[in-house]
Write an enzyme that holds these catalytic residues in place. Sequence first.
Site, PDB file in Angstrom:
ATOM      1  N   CYS A 190     -40.608  29.667 -35.499  1.00 19.80           N
ATOM      2  CA  CYS A 190     -40.845  29.779 -36.941  1.00 19.80           C
ATOM      3  C   CYS A 190     -42.107  30.558 -37.311  1.00 19.80           C
ATOM      4  O   CYS A 190     -42.096  31.374 -38.229  1.00 19.80           O
ATOM      5  CB  CYS A 190     -40.831  28.397 -37.588  1.00 19.80           C
ATOM      6  SG  CYS A 190     -42.168  27.296 -37.084  1.00 19.80           S
ATOM      7  N   ASN A 194     -28.069  14.973 -48.200  1.00 14.80           N
ATOM      8  CA  ASN A 194     -27.923  13.696 -48.919  1.00 14.80           C
ATOM      9  C   ASN A 194     -29.266  13.129 -49.359  1.00 14.80           C
ATOM     10  O   ASN A 194     -29.366  11.968 -49.739  1.00 14.80           O
ATOM     11  CB  ASN A 194     -27.174  12.682 -48.057  1.00 14.80           C
ATOM     12  CG  ASN A 194     -27.950  12.300 -46.803  1.00 14.80           C
ATOM     13  OD1 ASN A 194     -29.001  12.876 -46.519  1.00 14.80           O
ATOM     14  ND2 ASN A 194     -27.424  11.352 -46.051  1.00 14.80           N
ATOM     15  N   ASP A 203     -29.613  15.863 -38.672  1.00 11.53           N
ATOM     16  CA  ASP A 203     -30.902  15.800 -39.363  1.00 11.53           C
ATOM     17  C   ASP A 203     -32.024  15.888 -38.335  1.00 11.53           C
ATOM     18  O   ASP A 203     -31.891  15.395 -37.212  1.00 11.53           O
ATOM     19  CB  ASP A 203     -31.033  14.503 -40.149  1.00 11.53           C
ATOM     20  CG  ASP A 203     -30.144  14.469 -41.383  1.00 11.53           C
ATOM     21  OD1 ASP A 203     -29.497  15.492 -41.666  1.00 11.53           O
ATOM     22  OD2 ASP A 203     -30.092  13.423 -42.047  1.00 11.53           O
ATOM     23  N   HIS A 236     -43.354  23.194 -39.678  1.00 11.12           N
ATOM     24  CA  HIS A 236     -42.481  24.355 -39.878  1.00 11.12           C
ATOM     25  C   HIS A 236     -43.265  25.375 -40.686  1.00 11.12           C
ATOM     26  O   HIS A 236     -44.089  25.018 -41.536  1.00 11.12           O
ATOM     27  CB  HIS A 236     -41.198  23.961 -40.597  1.00 11.12           C
ATOM     28  CG  HIS A 236     -40.258  25.117 -40.807  1.00 11.12           C
ATOM     29  ND1 HIS A 236     -39.902  25.977 -39.790  1.00 11.12           N
ATOM     30  CD2 HIS A 236     -39.613  25.576 -41.926  1.00 11.12           C
ATOM     31  CE1 HIS A 236     -39.086  26.899 -40.258  1.00 11.12           C
ATOM     32  NE2 HIS A 236     -38.899  26.678 -41.552  1.00 11.12           N
ATOM     33  N   ASP A 265     -37.727  32.008 -46.120  1.00  4.46           N
ATOM     34  CA  ASP A 265     -37.747  31.430 -44.774  1.00  4.46           C
ATOM     35  C   ASP A 265     -36.876  32.270 -43.852  1.00  4.46           C
ATOM     36  O   ASP A 265     -35.656  32.286 -43.973  1.00  4.46           O
ATOM     37  CB  ASP A 265     -37.235  29.985 -44.815  1.00  4.46           C
ATOM     38  CG  ASP A 265     -37.572  29.215 -43.539  1.00  4.46           C
ATOM     39  OD1 ASP A 265     -37.849  29.875 -42.510  1.00  4.46           O
ATOM     40  OD2 ASP A 265     -37.562  27.982 -43.570  1.00  4.46           O
ATOM     41  N   GLU A 280     -28.657  23.072 -57.153  1.00  5.38           N
ATOM     42  CA  GLU A 280     -29.066  22.365 -55.937  1.00  5.38           C
ATOM     43  C   GLU A 280     -30.565  22.518 -55.711  1.00  5.38           C
ATOM     44  O   GLU A 280     -31.247  21.580 -55.333  1.00  5.38           O
ATOM     45  CB  GLU A 280     -28.282  22.904 -54.739  1.00  5.38           C
ATOM     46  CG  GLU A 280     -26.828  22.475 -54.741  1.00  5.38           C
ATOM     47  CD  GLU A 280     -26.030  23.175 -53.657  1.00  5.38           C
ATOM     48  OE1 GLU A 280     -26.478  24.242 -53.206  1.00  5.38           O
ATOM     49  OE2 GLU A 280     -24.968  22.681 -53.289  1.00  5.38           O
TER      50      GLU A 280
END
Length: 636
Positions: A285, A318, A337, A343, A366, A379
């Site tokens: 990352c 969720n 998950d 990160h 990202d 969302e």
Amino acid sequence: MTHKCGKEERNLMAALKIANVNWQSKLNKAAHHTSDYSSTEAILRRGQAFNITLHLQTMVQSGDNFTFIASTGPSPAESQRTKAVFNLSEEGASGWSATQEPSEPGCINFTIFSPANAVIGRYKLKLQIVSGNKVSSTLLGQFVLLFNPWCPNDDVYMANEKERQEYVLNDSGIIFQGLEKYIQQEAWNYGQFEEDILDISLAILDRSLNHRQDPAADVSNRNNPIYVSRVISAMVNSNDEKGVVEGKWNGKYCSGTNPLQWSGSVTILRKWYRGRYKPVRYGQCWVFAGVMCTVLRSLGIPTRVITNFNSAHDRNINLSIDKYVDISGKTLHLTEDSVWNFHVWNESWFIRRDLGSFYDGWQVLDATPQERSKGSLKERQVYKKALKLLAVRSTGKRTKITRRRRRSSVAWRQNMTQPAQNPSISGKLILDASPVIGQDILLTLALRNLTSDFKNIKVKLRASAILYTRKPKAEILQLSRSVKLGSEEVKEISFKISYSQYKNSLVDDRKILVTAVCETKQGASLLVEKDIVLQDPFLTIKVLGPTVVHKAVNVQVTFTNPLSEVVTDCVLRAEGSGLIKDQLRINVARMAPMESSTVQFEIIPYKSGTRQLQVDLVCIHFSDIKGFVMLDVAPA
């Protein structure tokens, strides 16, 4: 800059009576904040005037009609805004314009204006003259047009000069890693002004899937920072479009470079470019974020690197993170998950004409290939309201930690397990001393009885080598203990993880996860976890004299073999924009156990100002030992 041309162009220039073209490189670069680019090419920012001078062989007759043509891309067209035709002293429909300025005999000075929403990229500028019924034209030269954070009408405009200096012009910085309670500073050489880097950044745009499918439409969209940043985000990783860096989180890195060994973007970008666009192996990352920061800053988009600790990835969306462990504390892979120790991603600054002014400002980007981009605005708004982050902003001069909200699917949750409503016991894992690689790790488990009832507790301790993604790689230790706790009593269990136990299991990340599962006869249970990062021994850097542009100065680096065994085949690497043009590599002699060594080398700074010198000791016996120092380089 004198334009060199072929036979046909020389004939045209003769017809126009132009001896040469001076692009006023020094003057324009200073005005456009592009003086740091290591290129003789004219590099300009949109929405701002620039000057050129034509040196004439003879005077142009009065009444001649001047028309300029600026074009970019493989198929320039006025309808696509990739071609602009504009007359002298008259603004064209495209927003481009030119004026003639006073000049000395034998010269003509022009000031040319580009619009604040012009397409960015490499342009050709032609001059067409109509004299009577004769039309002649010539190529005056090429220039590169960038986004302009100094221009109020540009979508990337940033009002604060200190922020422009930091997020556009700063070519080095810190990328934070480690743990929430043990934050490490890793120096990164962005190097956006180094030789070839701007050309490589433009080549990344030209290698994108968008460009291969429809070059004309792709170039036409390059006036929009939203579009450009999305293309760069997709191209920095190799997953979808054979981009710059190939990600890898498992196994060996023998077919490439361990992601932990990169110290900057310049080496990576040059390797991709010179290797005929073959993805560079390997990245994780912080590598993706560092490279993307370099490319976007080079194109003029203000960009910063963000680190988020306890970074949760909610794959089933969720708004909760699920984790499963067995009775011994071993992690069970029953869900996708995950919670990473940290990160790293980017944020770029521009307005959002597509979403509305509420979303103007820092935009999350990202480039780490976790999953394909998706999700509606609705969302993103849910995540914005529901998820909180602990974020550390990357900067070369300061550290700022803030709790903030973020529009994305990466979340921070402080407690990954929900305790019982009325817990009967509590526990905490404590490090007795700072853990250093090569030494034993001393720990204590402190247990407390929260009730007045007697407790007989079975404790199962486990230690595993993990990646920064918290994925276990190797078992190191398993222990079982029994503890009796009286009414509200506290007891401690001391144990150690010896060097001999972890030395062959520890991965390059130097991270260990310790878990304790505590059970009572009454059925109550408690899971206690602690992440440990083994610290490197110190590496010291001394600059033996003043640092001045174009004057040699010696640098002395001292480091220690942290192990109780002999190490060989170590390499010291050094880099720094404005200090070393290509990464310096020095072989280090054999080092006995716990032995200190000193290496001395010479640098010749080639840029003034505050510069970051990075040093990295690479060895097959232990993970990299890194250090950096900031230098104030005086002008020659």
